[in-house]
Design a protein around this motif. Sequence first.
Motif, PDB file in Angstrom:
ATOM      1  N   TRP A 321      64.967   6.604  56.226  1.00  0.00           N
ATOM      2  CA  TRP A 321      63.443   6.876  56.852  1.00  0.00           C
ATOM      3  C   TRP A 321      62.609   8.144  56.098  1.00  0.00           C
ATOM      4  O   TRP A 321      61.620   8.425  56.532  1.00  0.00           O
ATOM      5  N   LEU A 322      63.184   8.091  55.044  1.00  0.00           N
ATOM      6  CA  LEU A 322      62.249   9.335  54.227  1.00  0.00           C
ATOM      7  C   LEU A 322      61.031   8.997  53.975  1.00  0.00           C
ATOM      8  O   LEU A 322      60.192   9.869  53.840  1.00  0.00           O
ATOM      9  N   PRO A 323      60.446   7.574  53.762  1.00  0.00           N
ATOM     10  CA  PRO A 323      59.222   7.501  53.553  1.00  0.00           C
ATOM     11  C   PRO A 323      58.233   7.919  54.585  1.00  0.00           C
ATOM     12  O   PRO A 323      57.186   8.198  54.343  1.00  0.00           O
ATOM     13  N   ALA A 324      58.877   8.066  55.745  1.00  0.00           N
ATOM     14  CA  ALA A 324      58.106   8.769  56.776  1.00  0.00           C
ATOM     15  C   ALA A 324      57.608  10.219  56.758  1.00  0.00           C
ATOM     16  O   ALA A 324      56.757  10.690  57.329  1.00  0.00           O
ATOM     17  N   SER A 325      58.193  10.950  55.847  1.00  0.00           N
ATOM     18  CA  SER A 325      58.172  12.405  55.611  1.00  0.00           C
ATOM     19  C   SER A 325      56.604  12.706  55.065  1.00  0.00           C
ATOM     20  O   SER A 325      56.041  13.647  55.560  1.00  0.00           O
ATOM     21  N   LEU A 326      56.305  11.964  54.183  1.00  0.00           N
ATOM     22  CA  LEU A 326      54.918  12.302  53.645  1.00  0.00           C
ATOM     23  C   LEU A 326      53.782  11.993  54.783  1.00  0.00           C
ATOM     24  O   LEU A 326      52.896  12.636  54.687  1.00  0.00           O
ATOM     25  N   ILE A 327      54.035  11.068  55.526  1.00  0.00           N
ATOM     26  CA  ILE A 327      53.037  10.629  56.436  1.00  0.00           C
ATOM     27  C   ILE A 327      53.276  12.026  57.634  1.00  0.00           C
ATOM     28  O   ILE A 327      52.087  12.295  57.830  1.00  0.00           O
ATOM     29  N   LEU A 328      54.163  12.464  57.871  1.00  0.00           N
ATOM     30  CA  LEU A 328      54.345  13.549  58.810  1.00  0.00           C
ATOM     31  C   LEU A 328      53.625  14.707  58.262  1.00  0.00           C
ATOM     32  O   LEU A 328      53.294  15.324  59.230  1.00  0.00           O
ATOM     33  N   GLY A 329      53.671  14.824  57.115  1.00  0.00           N
ATOM     34  CA  GLY A 329      53.253  16.082  56.588  1.00  0.00           C
ATOM     35  C   GLY A 329      51.870  16.365  56.985  1.00  0.00           C
ATOM     36  O   GLY A 329      51.197  17.166  57.064  1.00  0.00           O
ATOM     37  N   TRP A 330      50.803  15.008  57.010  1.00  0.00           N
ATOM     38  CA  TRP A 330      49.611  15.030  57.454  1.00  0.00           C
ATOM     39  C   TRP A 330      49.321  15.319  58.871  1.00  0.00           C
ATOM     40  O   TRP A 330      48.409  15.921  59.667  1.00  0.00           O
ATOM     41  N   LEU A 331      50.286  14.322  59.549  1.00  0.00           N
ATOM     42  CA  LEU A 331      50.108  14.441  61.163  1.00  0.00           C
ATOM     43  C   LEU A 331      50.815  15.456  61.778  1.00  0.00           C
ATOM     44  O   LEU A 331      50.588  15.668  63.054  1.00  0.00           O
ATOM     45  N   GLY A 332      51.607  16.464  60.975  1.00  0.00           N
ATOM     46  CA  GLY A 332      51.867  17.528  62.011  1.00  0.00           C
ATOM     47  C   GLY A 332      50.928  18.486  62.503  1.00  0.00           C
ATOM     48  O   GLY A 332      50.778  18.972  63.811  1.00  0.00           O
ATOM     49  N   ILE A 333      49.965  18.638  61.628  1.00  0.00           N
ATOM     50  CA  ILE A 333      48.681  19.437  61.951  1.00  0.00           C
ATOM     51  C   ILE A 333      47.814  18.612  62.727  1.00  0.00           C
ATOM     52  O   ILE A 333      47.274  19.542  63.866  1.00  0.00           O
ATOM     53  N   PHE A 334      47.649  17.447  62.765  1.00  0.00           N
ATOM     54  CA  PHE A 334      46.985  16.606  63.588  1.00  0.00           C
ATOM     55  C   PHE A 334      47.616  16.844  65.172  1.00  0.00           C
ATOM     56  O   PHE A 334      46.826  16.911  66.200  1.00  0.00           O
ATOM     57  N   GLY A 335      48.786  16.670  65.105  1.00  0.00           N
ATOM     58  CA  GLY A 335      49.426  17.065  66.469  1.00  0.00           C
ATOM     59  C   GLY A 335      49.146  18.010  67.129  1.00  0.00           C
ATOM     60  O   GLY A 335      48.883  18.227  68.541  1.00  0.00           O
ATOM     61  N   ALA A 336      48.908  19.160  66.266  1.00  0.00           N
ATOM     62  CA  ALA A 336      48.611  20.584  67.048  1.00  0.00           C
ATOM     63  C   ALA A 336      47.260  20.407  67.522  1.00  0.00           C
ATOM     64  O   ALA A 336      46.842  21.184  68.452  1.00  0.00           O
ATOM     65  N   LEU A 337      46.220  19.832  66.752  1.00  0.00           N
ATOM     66  CA  LEU A 337      44.907  19.721  67.193  1.00  0.00           C
ATOM     67  C   LEU A 337      44.759  18.875  68.341  1.00  0.00           C
ATOM     68  O   LEU A 337      43.845  19.041  69.261  1.00  0.00           O
ATOM     69  N   ARG A 338      45.394  17.833  68.520  1.00  0.00           N
ATOM     70  CA  ARG A 338      45.466  17.032  69.824  1.00  0.00           C
ATOM     71  C   ARG A 338      45.743  17.917  70.964  1.00  0.00           C
ATOM     72  O   ARG A 338      45.174  17.408  72.136  1.00  0.00           O
ATOM     73  N   THR A 339      46.690  18.614  71.101  1.00  0.00           N
ATOM     74  CA  THR A 339      47.009  19.486  72.254  1.00  0.00           C
ATOM     75  C   THR A 339      45.627  20.423  72.379  1.00  0.00           C
ATOM     76  O   THR A 339      45.255  20.621  73.544  1.00  0.00           O
ATOM     77  N   LEU A 340      44.937  21.043  71.450  1.00  0.00           N
ATOM     78  CA  LEU A 340      43.744  21.543  71.654  1.00  0.00           C
ATOM     79  C   LEU A 340      42.425  20.720  72.273  1.00  0.00           C
ATOM     80  O   LEU A 340      41.834  20.966  73.244  1.00  0.00           O
ATOM     81  N   PHE A 341      42.562  19.332  71.643  1.00  0.00           N
ATOM     82  CA  PHE A 341      41.391  18.724  72.252  1.00  0.00           C
ATOM     83  C   PHE A 341      41.991  18.096  73.677  1.00  0.00           C
ATOM     84  O   PHE A 341      40.936  17.922  74.351  1.00  0.00           O
ATOM     85  N   ASP A 342      42.949  18.040  74.100  1.00  0.00           N
ATOM     86  CA  ASP A 342      43.717  17.712  75.476  1.00  0.00           C
ATOM     87  C   ASP A 342      43.201  18.976  76.236  1.00  0.00           C
ATOM     88  O   ASP A 342      42.694  18.504  77.640  1.00  0.00           O
ATOM     89  N   LEU A 343      43.088  19.887  75.856  1.00  0.00           N
ATOM     90  CA  LEU A 343      42.669  20.952  76.920  1.00  0.00           C
ATOM     91  C   LEU A 343      41.087  21.044  77.099  1.00  0.00           C
ATOM     92  O   LEU A 343      40.846  21.314  78.010  1.00  0.00           O
ATOM     93  N   SER A 344      40.489  20.791  75.919  1.00  0.00           N
ATOM     94  CA  SER A 344      38.941  20.733  76.100  1.00  0.00           C
ATOM     95  C   SER A 344      38.730  19.568  77.052  1.00  0.00           C
ATOM     96  O   SER A 344      37.908  19.884  77.833  1.00  0.00           O
ATOM     97  N   ALA A 345      39.475  18.522  76.911  1.00  0.00           N
ATOM     98  CA  ALA A 345      38.967  17.154  77.736  1.00  0.00           C
ATOM     99  C   ALA A 345      39.416  17.610  79.210  1.00  0.00           C
ATOM    100  O   ALA A 345      38.432  17.523  80.144  1.00  0.00           O
ATOM    101  N   SER A 346      40.340  18.390  79.530  1.00  0.00           N
ATOM    102  CA  SER A 346      40.543  18.727  80.691  1.00  0.00           C
ATOM    103  C   SER A 346      39.509  19.720  81.451  1.00  0.00           C
ATOM    104  O   SER A 346      39.131  19.692  82.419  1.00  0.00           O
ATOM    105  N   TYR A 347      39.082  20.401  80.619  1.00  0.00           N
ATOM    106  CA  TYR A 347      37.857  21.421  81.082  1.00  0.00           C
ATOM    107  C   TYR A 347      36.538  21.052  81.261  1.00  0.00           C
ATOM    108  O   TYR A 347      36.416  21.057  82.464  1.00  0.00           O
ATOM    109  N   LEU A 348      36.355  20.010  80.426  1.00  0.00           N
ATOM    110  CA  LEU A 348      35.335  19.141  80.708  1.00  0.00           C
ATOM    111  C   LEU A 348      35.306  18.397  81.951  1.00  0.00           C
ATOM    112  O   LEU A 348      34.332  18.000  82.820  1.00  0.00           O
ATOM    113  N   LEU A 349      36.508  17.668  82.117  1.00  0.00           N
ATOM    114  CA  LEU A 349      36.804  16.686  83.316  1.00  0.00           C
ATOM    115  C   LEU A 349      36.765  17.485  84.702  1.00  0.00           C
ATOM    116  O   LEU A 349      36.038  17.251  85.611  1.00  0.00           O
ATOM    117  N   ALA A 350      37.283  18.813  84.568  1.00  0.00           N
ATOM    118  CA  ALA A 350      37.436  19.607  85.690  1.00  0.00           C
ATOM    119  C   ALA A 350      35.750  20.277  86.201  1.00  0.00           C
ATOM    120  O   ALA A 350      35.561  20.352  87.378  1.00  0.00           O
TER     121      ALA A 350
END
Length: 496
Positions: A321-350
């Motif tokens: 599965w090592l070819p997945a590591s290069l992909i994960l290098g980019w997606l790791g930070i994106f995963g952190a941003l998604r948590t931020l976006f999810d909190l933002s969406a919750s605030y807007l919906l509330a």
Amino acid sequence: MTATASPGLRQRIGHGLAWSSINSLVLRLSGFAVGIVLAWLLAPAQFGVFAVALSVQAVLISLADLGMSADLVRSEDPARKAPTVATLAAVSGTILTVTMAASAQGLADLLGSHDAGPVIAVMSLSLLFASLGVVPYAALQRLFAQKKLFGISCVEFVVGTSLTIALVLAGWGVMGLAVARISAQAVSVVLQFVLSGERPRFGFDRQVAPGVLDYGLPVAGANMLSWALLNVDTVAISRLAGPVALGFYFLAFNISNWPMSALGQVVRSVSIPAFARLARGRADKSFAAMLGPVWAVSLLAGLMLAVLAGPVVELVYGPKWLPASLILGWLGIFGALRTLFDLSASYLLARGAARVTLVVQVVWIAGLIPAVLLGISLAGTAGVAAAHLATALLVVCPAYALSLRRSGADLRAVASRLWPPLAAAVPAAAAAMLTISLLPTPVAQLFAGGAAGAGVYILLLARWFNRQVRAAARCVTDTDTPDRGKEVSETPGSTS
């Protein structure tokens, strides 16, 4: 806030967060272990077939409740709305289930994965179960009943995992994953009814229905686009690169979801009912108060996944599965941003900003589609991962910032919570990378590199983090609740 009301709300939010944290920690670690087992049992191409089926189901399931569960969570009179919501959700879920099952093979062929057809057909049942569980699930969320939701999740996990492993070992392959998921979901819906005290009640109130749909349809559209934009990459890779490449990408994307799945689930479980009670007026600081601790933890998790991508993939899932590591290098930070976006969406919906949330998702997917196509043409699956991160930074962050400001959030307070973790992340990443370069084995790289990076981050941010936690607690304690009913019903950004 009155002397009696404040501790009550604070206690309910605290208990909700505590049980949601336990839920997330236990189930994510357990799911992580099961994922490892399946990665060793299944081939990358099989993961790719399941990814196609899961993508179709994920996009459509967001429409099953027509966005009405969020309305019940924030509603002042949920009992009156519940029968109408149950009826509308059941009709929607039934139509979507039949449509998905009937078009399963055609969708699979269109997406370039013929073998996914039968799996998509089986997964269509999840749409019906999701629609039937709208009312009891919303009731549990509204009451911060995370202890009960934890129990439901545990039973669902045990049923799903046992069936998955048994069916895969019995030779069912990818179909075993689908059958197990549907069976576990059926058990979950039954338990939601039992533990919420709700009973299936159907009805239709002509006075209630227009308001429910006016709020719910934009939320459903936003949810659908949110899932769609997170599956644009799956469609592109399946069509242009094939199931093997999709299998590697699917694994990397799942790993990058760890921060979002764990922390995001904790936050999402209480954020909408909490913001509905806390947020008010212009220059509101409740979002910023909650943002600080969430952003600090999610950034650390995403950063370590990105920096330690190679050792994580090789040690946990095996060299194939090592070819997945290069992909994960980019997606790791994106995963952190998604948590931020999810909190933002919750605030807007509330705050009632359902249409604004939909607009953000439209802007997001409009920016992502050309970025993904460009990325895959230039750098394959790694280019798709980079496209996600670039779109998040250049398109989604500004869109959410503007929406939050228009909905009353204090952006200066938000900015003051963002930069300290970012500043600490730079030396933390450097320390982890230096440590990895000095060690020869994946085991040593993972544990020593992770310890070095996390240690530097925590050392630099510990005092700031403690202040943010105290500030969030004060925000809950100091909130005045007598006008809450009036506040929730006002338009976003209005003054009280």
